[in-house]
Design a protein around this motif. Structure first.
Motif, PDB file in Angstrom:
ATOM      1  N   ARG A 116       0.854  -1.213  -0.123  1.00 48.18           N
ATOM      2  CA  ARG A 116      -0.018   0.006   0.100  1.00 48.18           C
ATOM      3  C   ARG A 116       0.802   1.379  -0.003  1.00 48.18           C
ATOM      4  N   THR A 117       2.006   1.353   0.869  1.00 48.57           N
ATOM      5  CA  THR A 117       2.776   2.526   0.980  1.00 48.57           C
ATOM      6  C   THR A 117       3.571   2.832  -0.330  1.00 48.57           C
TER       7      THR A 117
ATOM      8  N   GLU B 110      12.003   9.718  -0.304  1.00 45.91           N
ATOM      9  CA  GLU B 110      11.175  10.713   0.167  1.00 45.91           C
ATOM     10  C   GLU B 110       9.713  10.716  -0.014  1.00 45.91           C
ATOM     11  N   ARG B 111       9.456   9.939  -1.529  1.00 42.95           N
ATOM     12  CA  ARG B 111       8.207   9.580  -1.668  1.00 42.95           C
ATOM     13  C   ARG B 111       7.581   8.547  -0.654  1.00 42.95           C
ATOM     14  N   VAL B 112       8.385   7.515  -0.553  1.00 47.06           N
ATOM     15  CA  VAL B 112       7.975   6.441   0.552  1.00 47.06           C
ATOM     16  C   VAL B 112       7.484   6.841   1.798  1.00 47.06           C
TER      17      VAL B 112
ATOM     18  N   GLY C  77       4.373   7.037   4.138  1.00 47.58           N
ATOM     19  CA  GLY C  77       4.281   6.508   5.380  1.00 47.58           C
ATOM     20  C   GLY C  77       3.905   7.327   6.385  1.00 47.58           C
ATOM     21  N   ARG C  78       4.379   8.570   6.122  1.00 48.01           N
ATOM     22  CA  ARG C  78       4.031   9.825   7.378  1.00 48.01           C
ATOM     23  C   ARG C  78       2.358   9.944   7.116  1.00 48.01           C
ATOM     24  N   GLN C  79       1.932   9.923   5.802  1.00 47.46           N
ATOM     25  CA  GLN C  79       0.606  10.349   5.793  1.00 47.46           C
ATOM     26  C   GLN C  79      -0.361   9.073   6.426  1.00 47.46           C
ATOM     27  N   TRP C  80       0.094   8.036   6.180  1.00 49.56           N
ATOM     28  CA  TRP C  80      -0.534   6.913   6.712  1.00 49.56           C
ATOM     29  C   TRP C  80      -0.744   7.077   8.325  1.00 49.56           C
TER      30      TRP C  80
ATOM     31  N   LEU D 289      -3.363   8.306  13.352  1.00 50.49           N
ATOM     32  CA  LEU D 289      -3.166   9.083  14.514  1.00 50.49           C
ATOM     33  C   LEU D 289      -3.793  10.513  14.533  1.00 50.49           C
ATOM     34  N   ALA D 290      -4.875  10.598  13.997  1.00 54.01           N
ATOM     35  CA  ALA D 290      -5.641  11.714  13.768  1.00 54.01           C
ATOM     36  C   ALA D 290      -6.503  12.140  14.758  1.00 54.01           C
ATOM     37  N   GLY D 291      -6.936  11.013  15.739  1.00 54.33           N
ATOM     38  CA  GLY D 291      -7.615  11.530  17.045  1.00 54.33           C
ATOM     39  C   GLY D 291      -6.573  11.676  18.139  1.00 54.33           C
TER      40      GLY D 291
END
Length: 179
Positions: free
Chosen positions: A46-47, A127-129, A133-136, A141-143
């Protein structure tokens, strides 16, 4: 499933029989769960799909190590940094070289040896990977509040530093001659 649904089990030390404290058992369990989740093939697929970077799971840490190194590295140095066997690094370097992500350069200290350097395409891929990963992670952890995320980062860095220091201490003890 609630991660606290089952009470921590005391694990006996294999040599002494002493039970591990419940908090240590829970930390071990949490780390195992995170490691399993982050190293699953589906998560990797997915990443890299989101990043648009067609590399296998073993290539990502190798590219990261090269991206973070100030200078090109010998394959043996890469193997040590990644805690893998040298032939594994050699195979990955060959694949990454064919893809244009790394290149071999002469070793300035030994004319017979080569070092591995990440290319601009490799830096972009890393950097793209990492961004995917950071976006995932941000989505997962959005909450969490920014303070909770900051506290987690501090504690995880502290844990890794302490793990590394303890491993280094044990390695020094192992290297001492027997009396």
């Amino acid at each position: 499933m609630d991660h606290m649904s089952t009470p921590p089990q005391s694990a006996a030390h294999p040599q002494t029989g002493a039970a591990a404290p419940p908090d240590i058992v829970e930390i071990e369990r949490a780390i195992s769960r995170v490691a399993h989740m982050l190293t699953r093939a589906k998560q990797h697929d997915r990443t890299v799909a989101e990043a648009g970077v067609p590399v296998d799971r073993a290539a990502v840490p190798l590219l990261g190590a090269l991206a973070d190194a100030p200078d090109p590295l010998r394959p043996g140095e890469l193997a040590v940094r990644l805690a893998v066997e040298a032939p594994h690094v050699t195979r990955q370097v060959q694949r990454l070289e064919r893809a244009g992500y790394v290149e071999r350069v002469p070793d300035p200290d030994d004319g017979r040896a080569q070092r591995v350097r990440i290319t601009d395409a490799g830096l972009e891929a890393v950097e793209r990977v990492r961004a995917a990963g950071r976006q995932w992670m941000a989505d997962a952890l959005a909450g969490w509040s920014p303070q909770e995320r900051a506290q987690l980062a501090v504690l995880v860095h502290r844990m890794v530093d302490d793990f590394r220091a303890h491993s280094d201490h044990l390695a020094r003890c192992d290297a001492r001659p027997a009396e």
